[in-house]
Design a protein around this motif. Structure first.
Motif, PDB file in Angstrom:
ATOM      1  N   GLU A  68       0.830  -1.204   0.000  1.00  0.00           N
ATOM      2  CA  GLU A  68       0.000   0.000   0.000  1.00  0.00           C
ATOM      3  C   GLU A  68       0.863   1.251   0.000  1.00  0.00           C
ATOM      4  O   GLU A  68       0.596   2.197  -0.734  1.00  0.00           O
ATOM      5  N   GLN A  69       1.898   1.259   0.847  1.00  0.00           N
ATOM      6  CA  GLN A  69       2.777   2.415   0.924  1.00  0.00           C
ATOM      7  C   GLN A  69       3.490   2.631  -0.406  1.00  0.00           C
ATOM      8  O   GLN A  69       3.602   3.755  -0.882  1.00  0.00           O
ATOM      9  N   SER A  70       3.955   1.559  -1.020  1.00  0.00           N
ATOM     10  CA  SER A  70       4.626   1.649  -2.312  1.00  0.00           C
ATOM     11  C   SER A  70       3.673   2.193  -3.376  1.00  0.00           C
ATOM     12  O   SER A  70       4.051   3.046  -4.186  1.00  0.00           O
ATOM     13  N   ASN A  71       2.425   1.706  -3.378  1.00  0.00           N
ATOM     14  CA  ASN A  71       1.436   2.195  -4.344  1.00  0.00           C
ATOM     15  C   ASN A  71       1.142   3.676  -4.136  1.00  0.00           C
ATOM     16  O   ASN A  71       1.005   4.431  -5.098  1.00  0.00           O
ATOM     17  N   LYS A  72       1.051   4.111  -2.866  1.00  0.00           N
ATOM     18  CA  LYS A  72       0.792   5.525  -2.578  1.00  0.00           C
ATOM     19  C   LYS A  72       1.957   6.390  -3.042  1.00  0.00           C
ATOM     20  O   LYS A  72       1.761   7.469  -3.592  1.00  0.00           O
ATOM     21  N   ILE A  73       3.176   5.918  -2.811  1.00  0.00           N
ATOM     22  CA  ILE A  73       4.351   6.677  -3.236  1.00  0.00           C
ATOM     23  C   ILE A  73       4.363   6.826  -4.750  1.00  0.00           C
ATOM     24  O   ILE A  73       4.617   7.912  -5.273  1.00  0.00           O
ATOM     25  N   GLY A 106       3.473  10.353  -9.483  1.00  0.00           N
ATOM     26  CA  GLY A 106       2.727  10.706 -10.693  1.00  0.00           C
ATOM     27  C   GLY A 106       2.027  12.045 -10.551  1.00  0.00           C
ATOM     28  O   GLY A 106       2.042  12.871 -11.474  1.00  0.00           O
ATOM     29  N   ASN A 107       1.436  12.303  -9.387  1.00  0.00           N
ATOM     30  CA  ASN A 107       0.768  13.576  -9.145  1.00  0.00           C
ATOM     31  C   ASN A 107       1.764  14.730  -9.155  1.00  0.00           C
ATOM     32  O   ASN A 107       1.471  15.798  -9.709  1.00  0.00           O
ATOM     33  N   ILE A 108       2.932  14.533  -8.555  1.00  0.00           N
ATOM     34  CA  ILE A 108       3.957  15.579  -8.533  1.00  0.00           C
ATOM     35  C   ILE A 108       4.423  15.881  -9.945  1.00  0.00           C
ATOM     36  O   ILE A 108       4.605  17.044 -10.314  1.00  0.00           O
ATOM     37  N   THR A 109       4.600  14.844 -10.759  1.00  0.00           N
ATOM     38  CA  THR A 109       5.017  15.040 -12.148  1.00  0.00           C
ATOM     39  C   THR A 109       3.987  15.876 -12.902  1.00  0.00           C
ATOM     40  O   THR A 109       4.354  16.806 -13.635  1.00  0.00           O
ATOM     41  N   ILE A 110       2.721  15.594 -12.722  1.00  0.00           N
ATOM     42  CA  ILE A 110       1.658  16.353 -13.391  1.00  0.00           C
ATOM     43  C   ILE A 110       1.673  17.802 -12.928  1.00  0.00           C
ATOM     44  O   ILE A 110       1.579  18.727 -13.737  1.00  0.00           O
TER      45      ILE A 110
END
Length: 170
Positions: free
Chosen positions: A132-137, A142-146
């Motif tokens: 879960e932590q890996s998926n959130k990271i 991806g959000n930071i890149t956008i």
């Protein structure tokens, strides 16, 4: 409480003469002890489910036609339910395919299945929390890149506007 199923877990068909091993191809990143976790998409014959020897219905070699996995777990990988020790799949030819606990399957203790009468909240294992932590990271990356791309585009637009306005004044 059920157990997650991982690649190379033993499968048996009640109409087959041999057991076989499940091969996970539905995903390549969620693992327990280095082994891929199986999902409901791992049902293709002969890719995920290999022949069970001689079929008791066809009286010939196995021509397995798996349908849909039943008694899957509540948690998902890529929107596909994980398979548990109690999961099974029916064959259109007539057999029931289920996991055989050989003692070597290394099922991992996890959560209750979708077919549970009680809607209990399962305890999460260390592997699940790490997943879960890996998926959130990854999602946050991806959000930071956008956001960075949008900021770059906005600064580019303002730069062009500034250039245009400064050239009009001269």
């Amino acid at each position: 409480m059920s157990f997650k199923t991982i690649t190379d877990s033993a499968l048996v068909c009640e109409k087959g003469s041999e057991s076989t091993l499940l091969k996970v191809t539905s995903q390549q990143y969620s693992k327990i002890k280095g082994m891929l976790i199986a999902t409901e998409k791992d049902k293709d014959f002969p890719v995920n489910i290999l022949p069970f020897g001689r079929c008791g219905i066809l009286r010939n070699s196995c021509k397995c036609k798996p349908t849909v996995w039943q008694k899957t777990l509540k948690s998902k990988i890529n929107n596909n339910a994980k398979l548990g020790k109690d999961s099974f799949i029916l064959c259109d030819v007539g057999g029931k395919i289920e996991f055989k606990d050989t003692g070597e399957n290394n099922f991992s203790k996890s959560e209750s299945s979708n077919s549970s009468i009680f809607n209990s909240i399962p305890e999460k294992s260390t592997e699940e929390l790490e997943e879960e932590q890996s998926n959130k990271i990854e999602e946050e990356k991806g959000n930071i890149t956008i956001i960075l791309m949008l900021l770059f585009l906005i600064s580019l637009v303002f730069g062009v506007l500034y250039y245009k306005l400064s050239s009009v004044d001269q």
